[in-house]
Scaffold this motif. Structure first.
Motif, PDB file in Angstrom:
ATOM      1  N   ASP A 190       4.244  -7.056  -9.801  1.00 48.47           N
ATOM      2  CA  ASP A 190       4.762  -6.129 -10.817  1.00 48.47           C
ATOM      3  C   ASP A 190       4.878  -4.697 -10.300  1.00 48.47           C
ATOM      4  N   GLU A 191       4.564  -4.495  -9.027  1.00 52.28           N
ATOM      5  CA  GLU A 191       4.617  -3.188  -8.374  1.00 52.28           C
ATOM      6  C   GLU A 191       3.679  -2.161  -8.994  1.00 52.28           C
ATOM      7  N   ALA A 192       2.697  -2.612  -9.730  1.00 59.05           N
ATOM      8  CA  ALA A 192       1.730  -1.682 -10.322  1.00 59.05           C
ATOM      9  C   ALA A 192       0.656  -1.274  -9.322  1.00 59.05           C
ATOM     10  N   HIS A 193       0.427  -2.109  -8.305  1.00 57.99           N
ATOM     11  CA  HIS A 193      -0.693  -1.873  -7.400  1.00 57.99           C
ATOM     12  C   HIS A 193      -0.274  -2.006  -5.938  1.00 57.99           C
ATOM     13  N   LEU A 194      -0.938  -1.203  -5.129  1.00 59.48           N
ATOM     14  CA  LEU A 194      -0.777  -1.196  -3.686  1.00 59.48           C
ATOM     15  C   LEU A 194      -2.055  -1.755  -3.063  1.00 59.48           C
ATOM     16  N   TYR A 195      -1.905  -2.802  -2.262  1.00 59.47           N
ATOM     17  CA  TYR A 195      -3.030  -3.413  -1.547  1.00 59.47           C
ATOM     18  C   TYR A 195      -2.921  -3.042  -0.071  1.00 59.47           C
ATOM     19  N   ILE A 196      -4.040  -2.646   0.532  1.00 58.38           N
ATOM     20  CA  ILE A 196      -4.083  -2.280   1.944  1.00 58.38           C
ATOM     21  C   ILE A 196      -5.229  -3.032   2.607  1.00 58.38           C
ATOM     22  N   ALA A 197      -4.914  -3.708   3.711  1.00 55.43           N
ATOM     23  CA  ALA A 197      -5.959  -4.366   4.499  1.00 55.43           C
ATOM     24  C   ALA A 197      -6.581  -3.337   5.430  1.00 55.43           C
ATOM     25  N   SER A 198      -7.902  -3.248   5.403  1.00 55.21           N
ATOM     26  CA  SER A 198      -8.641  -2.273   6.197  1.00 55.21           C
ATOM     27  C   SER A 198      -9.611  -3.030   7.101  1.00 55.21           C
ATOM     28  N   GLY A 199      -9.317  -3.058   8.398  1.00 54.40           N
ATOM     29  CA  GLY A 199     -10.129  -3.842   9.325  1.00 54.40           C
ATOM     30  C   GLY A 199     -11.513  -3.265   9.549  1.00 54.40           C
ATOM     31  N   ASP A 200     -12.359  -4.056  10.213  1.00 51.50           N
ATOM     32  CA  ASP A 200     -13.754  -3.641  10.434  1.00 51.50           C
ATOM     33  C   ASP A 200     -13.899  -2.682  11.605  1.00 51.50           C
ATOM     34  N   ARG A 201     -12.754  -2.375  12.292  1.00 55.34           N
ATOM     35  CA  ARG A 201     -12.731  -1.424  13.416  1.00 55.34           C
ATOM     36  C   ARG A 201     -13.681  -1.841  14.534  1.00 55.34           C
ATOM     37  N   ASP A 203     -20.881  -3.605   3.848  1.00 57.82           N
ATOM     38  CA  ASP A 203     -21.351  -2.397   3.172  1.00 57.82           C
ATOM     39  C   ASP A 203     -20.227  -1.864   2.286  1.00 57.82           C
ATOM     40  N   THR A 204     -20.386  -1.968   0.989  1.00 57.30           N
ATOM     41  CA  THR A 204     -19.340  -1.499   0.074  1.00 57.30           C
ATOM     42  C   THR A 204     -19.346   0.022  -0.103  1.00 57.30           C
ATOM     43  N   GLY A 205     -20.178   0.725   0.660  1.00 58.27           N
ATOM     44  CA  GLY A 205     -20.152   2.178   0.645  1.00 58.27           C
ATOM     45  C   GLY A 205     -19.070   2.757   1.528  1.00 58.27           C
ATOM     46  N   ASN A 206     -18.334   1.892   2.241  1.00 60.51           N
ATOM     47  CA  ASN A 206     -17.197   2.323   3.045  1.00 60.51           C
ATOM     48  C   ASN A 206     -16.052   1.343   2.807  1.00 60.51           C
ATOM     49  N   THR A 207     -14.885   1.600   3.415  1.00 62.09           N
ATOM     50  CA  THR A 207     -13.759   0.675   3.228  1.00 62.09           C
ATOM     51  C   THR A 207     -13.440  -0.118   4.484  1.00 62.09           C
ATOM     52  N   LEU A 208     -14.296  -0.078   5.501  1.00 63.51           N
ATOM     53  CA  LEU A 208     -14.070  -0.900   6.679  1.00 63.51           C
ATOM     54  C   LEU A 208     -14.344  -2.364   6.342  1.00 63.51           C
ATOM     55  N   GLY A 209     -13.484  -3.260   6.853  1.00 62.29           N
ATOM     56  CA  GLY A 209     -13.673  -4.688   6.599  1.00 62.29           C
ATOM     57  C   GLY A 209     -13.403  -5.077   5.164  1.00 62.29           C
ATOM     58  N   SER A 210     -12.389  -4.451   4.550  1.00 59.54           N
ATOM     59  CA  SER A 210     -12.128  -4.719   3.135  1.00 59.54           C
ATOM     60  C   SER A 210     -10.629  -4.741   2.860  1.00 59.54           C
ATOM     61  N   ILE A 211     -10.275  -5.164   1.668  1.00 56.55           N
ATOM     62  CA  ILE A 211      -8.944  -4.953   1.112  1.00 56.55           C
ATOM     63  C   ILE A 211      -9.112  -4.000  -0.056  1.00 56.55           C
ATOM     64  N   VAL A 212      -8.334  -2.927  -0.068  1.00 53.12           N
ATOM     65  CA  VAL A 212      -8.421  -1.966  -1.169  1.00 53.12           C
ATOM     66  C   VAL A 212      -7.231  -2.160  -2.097  1.00 53.12           C
ATOM     67  N   ARG A 213      -7.431  -1.809  -3.347  1.00 51.51           N
ATOM     68  CA  ARG A 213      -6.398  -1.929  -4.385  1.00 51.51           C
ATOM     69  C   ARG A 213      -6.252  -0.578  -5.070  1.00 51.51           C
ATOM     70  N   LEU A 214      -5.033  -0.034  -4.991  1.00 51.95           N
ATOM     71  CA  LEU A 214      -4.772   1.325  -5.440  1.00 51.95           C
ATOM     72  C   LEU A 214      -3.560   1.350  -6.352  1.00 51.95           C
TER      73      LEU A 214
END
Length: 380
Positions: A170-181, A189-200
């Motif tokens: 529906d184009e309401a959200h942007l998903y970004i894959a964020s690697g563990d670097r 650790d959910t206190g950072n965004t490494l190793g996660s998918i974010v939804r914005l």
């Protein structure tokens, strides 16, 4: 000038003469008729401008070209960001909003990802949003490019950025894959965004309804975590999100991505450490979300696409994967949230990206220097 006409020269030089589209040849295994549409310098991603036959290709050192796939003419894109090039870093993904599909548009929203330098020999992925303006036959430019998201924190090294981009249907959200670097433990650790998918939101703010929306940033960005290095991320026709992830020595994964789930890295993996050290298998820790498909030996996937066209009717609904390690296209048959590999099609080169064109053809980008762009159609 309409973006569908942006391609008035073959090289980006307005004085160059157009060259006829080359004739197709048979692929090595006889499965495809393939046509070459030029070569690129370390291409990383490709996307068709919606509603047009114009394909835009990012090159990791920091450049972008486009190809009018009807005429075969090429052009260049200016106004690109400064990137931190090296290792796995540089210019990354490109995405357009499907709703901006009028073929007469000469300006449309563009999203780009890239690696950005920080202080003290650190770097991290970012995503920017701007306007792509194509008012010349052989050149487009990106205007008003603003960074709307930064991987947090920036760390040393030049690996595992991931930085794939996907929009919800529906184009309401942007998903970004964020690697563990390549830092491993931050993925838990959910206190950072490494190793996660974010939804914005499309402006880069944390989306309402995220699993940790009541916490401070960047935790409130996270949709799922426990990931290693996602290089493919797509929605299927039913609106389900899937991630294609590199394992260590073994253990590449196709994952069905769900809200708030922890996918286990680096606590579990069906691969091992590169030095031979053991990592407990997923089956030993049922509290983590497991994969749908696991590959050992690895396929080292690039991006993938869910096929929906008419050129390969028997493949509709299947996932078609670009294989880096395998030098092949890999076809996966989907059944709801289950999947199985059904075929491999050798291509003779590492493959970085595969996508479906407006006419149902498959478009494949090889990897590395002088990488070819190929259009694939059935051999018969």
């Amino acid at each position: 000038m309409a973006i569908a006409s942006c391609g008035g020269a073959t090289t980006g030089d307005s004085s160059a003469e157009a060259v006829s589209t080359p004739a197709p040849t048979m692929s090595a295994d006889g499965q495809f008729m393939q046509t070459e549409y030029g070569s690129f310098n370390e291409p990383w991603a490709a996307a068709f401008a919606p509603g047009t036959p114009v394909l835009f290709v990012t090159e990791k050192p920091g450049s972008m070209k486009f190809v009018d796939t009807v005429t075969g003419k090429m052009g260049t894109v200016s106004g690109l960001p400064e990137v931190d090039y090296g290792g796995q870093g540089g210019l990354g993904d490109i995405a357009f909003l499907p709703s901006e599909s009028a073929a007469t548009l000469n300006r449309r929203t563009i999203f780009l990802s890239w690696a950005e330098a920080g202080s003290g020999d650190t770097r991290g992925a970012v995503v920017g949003k701007g306007m792509l303006i194509c008012d010349q036959a052989d050149e487009c430019r990106v205007d008003s490019l603003d960074i709307i998201w930064r991987q947090a924190p920036k760390v040393t090294g030049r690996g595992h950025y991931s930085h794939r981009i996907a929009f919800s249907p529906d184009e309401a959200h942007l998903y970004i894959a964020s690697g563990d670097r390549q830092k491993k433990t931050p993925a838990q650790d959910t206190g950072n965004t490494l190793g996660s998918i974010v939804r914005l939101t499309l402006d880069g703010t944390p989306a309402a309804g995220n699993p940790f929306a009541d916490r401070n940033g960047p935790t409130n960005q996270i949709w799922s975590y426990g990931h290693r290095n996602i290089l493919g991320m797509q929605f299927d026709a039913s609106g389900r999100l899937w991630g294609l992830e590199h394992g260590p020595a073994g253990g590449d994964e196709l994952n069905f991505i769900e809200r708030g789930k922890n996918y286990g890295w680096p606590v579990v993996s069906d691969g091992d450490e590169y030095d031979g050290g053991n990592i407990p298998d997923h089956s030993t820790r049922p509290e983590f979300e497991s994969y749908v498909i696991n590959w050992t030996p690895v396929i080292a996937p690039g991006d993938f696409t869910f096929y929906s066209g008419n050129a390969f009717p028997a493949w509709r609904g299947d996932a078609i994967i670009a294989g880096l390690k395998t030098n092949a296209l890999i076809r996966v048959e989907m059944d709801g949230t289950s999947a199985r590999e059904v075929a491999r099609y050798p291509m003779g080169e590492r493959l970085r990206d595969v996508l479906e064109g407006p006419d149902g053809a498959l478009w494949v980008l090889e990897d590395g220097d002088n990488a070819k762009l190929l259009k694939l159609m059935p051999a018969a």
